[in-house]
Motif scaffolding. Structure first.
Motif, short mmCIF file in Angstrom:
data_model
loop_
_atom_site.label_atom_id
_atom_site.label_comp_id
_atom_site.label_asym_id
_atom_site.label_seq_id
_atom_site.Cartn_x
_atom_site.Cartn_y
_atom_site.Cartn_z
N LEU A 111 5.17 -3.46 -10.82
CA LEU A 111 5.65 -2.41 -9.63
C LEU A 111 4.58 -2.48 -8.35
CD1 LEU A 111 7.50 0.54 -11.33
CD2 LEU A 111 8.25 -1.55 -10.47
N GLU A 112 3.39 -2.24 -8.83
CA GLU A 112 2.31 -1.98 -7.71
C GLU A 112 2.22 -3.42 -7.16
OE1 GLU A 112 -0.94 -0.95 -10.08
OE2 GLU A 112 -0.87 1.08 -10.10
N LYS A 113 2.46 -4.44 -7.80
CA LYS A 113 2.42 -5.69 -7.24
C LYS A 113 3.49 -6.34 -6.23
CE LYS A 113 1.43 -10.61 -8.29
NZ LYS A 113 1.14 -11.75 -9.03
N HIS A 114 4.72 -5.99 -6.82
CA HIS A 114 5.89 -6.71 -6.18
C HIS A 114 6.62 -5.41 -5.18
CE1 HIS A 114 5.23 -10.44 -7.99
NE2 HIS A 114 5.09 -9.83 -9.32
N VAL A 115 6.27 -4.26 -5.63
CA VAL A 115 7.07 -3.10 -4.72
C VAL A 115 6.07 -2.19 -4.52
CG1 VAL A 115 9.53 -3.41 -5.64
CG2 VAL A 115 7.93 -2.04 -7.01
N PRO A 116 5.08 -2.50 -3.56
CA PRO A 116 3.98 -1.45 -3.43
C PRO A 116 4.47 -0.61 -2.15
CG PRO A 116 3.45 -3.57 -2.17
CD PRO A 116 4.89 -3.87 -3.16
#
Length: 328
Positions: free
Chosen positions: A302-307
């Motif tokens: 999630l941190e990488k792709h929906v920051p």
């Protein structure tokens, strides 16, 4: 000799006819299991009992079927990602709630609360409190109704919607994600099958001689009778959004190689695919035995792709874009 061969032929034809009758009459009951035998469809526990802030949501699918869902906000002011969760067979939308509650108390920092995710949990038609009877055509409409509802909400960040599907829910979620590249930002699949045709031969071995999916060498004589093929293997290769694959290697319902095949198909067309396996994970408990590693994996995805988009970043973009338009 002729009579013997005739008997064999008649026997084979009889088996085919019997299988066809079974598929025509009972396939929805074989594919969809809203609740385990002996249990009630209605939920005896609500999120309130687990001290969670939630909203009962009632939707109408495009064909008019009344659907029930729960929307849980981890924190009242949370603007983090919103997970649209699609349940497994014979499960319930309470599954994800129990995940949340258990992981909050045991693994603390890597629970859904730590991820700052809102969770929207839909009961398909015929499941839970929703009306109607399940079918692939109908459930596809239900999933779209849920996503459309989320996309119109003003109390969430609609640019950070993530679809999460487990088992049957993975097939539902994959199709929804493929059909909505502008509304779904990322997809998580857990212990999902390649197709109902492939799974049929696993659950009922005699069917493998009559039904098979895209990669199967079976004759596929009766594929045309399958009303709910859920051919996820043909869908994942068309998905452009990032995909996280979570696979329990001890899955007793869906052979783990199904997840590996889905990943291979998706990764051949999409560089943003991640495959993570859990050596002791079974069909329904991968989230539990995966423990800290399971939640950390989701957090990093999630941190990488929906920051989160910081306010100063958006204001900076607001200044830069008009400038670029001027010089262009």
């Amino acid at each position: 000799m002729v009579s013997y061969m005739g008997a064999v032929l008649y026997g084979f034809v009889g088996i085919v006819v019997a299988v066809m009758a079974l598929l025509v009459a009972f396939q929805e009951k074989l594919v969809y299991v809203p609740v385990l035998p002996g249990l009630t469809k209605s939920y005896q526990v609500t999120p309130a009992r687990l001290r969670l802030l939630y909203e009962d949501v009632w939707l109408r699918s495009s064909d008019g079927v009344r659907l029930h869902a729960w929307f849980i906000k981890v924190l009242p002011e949370s603007r983090g990602p919103t997970v649209l969760f699609f349940q497994e067979n014979a499960g319930s939308i309470l599954t994800m709630i129990h995940h949340y509650k258990y992981m909050s108390s045991v693994f603390g920092s890597f629970s859904l609360k730590r991820l700052q995710c809102n969770v929207f949990m839909l009961s398909y038609r015929g499941y839970g409190e929703s009306d109607g009877y399940p079918s692939q055509h109908g459930i596809t409409k239900d999933a779209q109704a849920a996503l459309d509802h989320l996309s119109q909400r003003t109390d969430i960040d609609t640019s950070r919607i993530v679809v999460f599907g487990r088992s049957l829910g993975g097939a539902v979620g994959a199709l929804l994600t493929k059909n909505n590249p502008d509304k779904v930002n990322a997809l998580i699949l857990e212990n999902t099958f390649t197709s109902i045709m492939d799974l049929a031969g696993v659950l009922l071995p005699f069917l493998k001689w009559f039904i098979g999916g895209t990669g199967s060498k079976a004759p596929k004589l009766l594929n045309f009778l399958v009303r709910s093929p859920w051919s996820t293997i043909d869908i994942v290769g068309q998905i452009k959004q990032p995909i996280l694959f979570l696979s329990g290697l001890q899955d007793e319902m869906v052979p783990p190689f199904h997840m590996q095949m889905l990943y291979d198909k998706a990764a051949a067309h999409n560089r943003e695919c991640i495959f993570v396996d859990f050596p002791n994970g079974m069909h329904m408990d991968t989230w539990l035995v995966g423990g800290d590693h399971y939640w950390r994996t989701i957090q990093q995805f999630l941190e990488k792709h929906v920051p989160e988009i910081k306010e100063h970043e958006s204001s900076h973009d607001a200044k830069v874009i008009p400038f670029l338009l001027e010089i262009l």
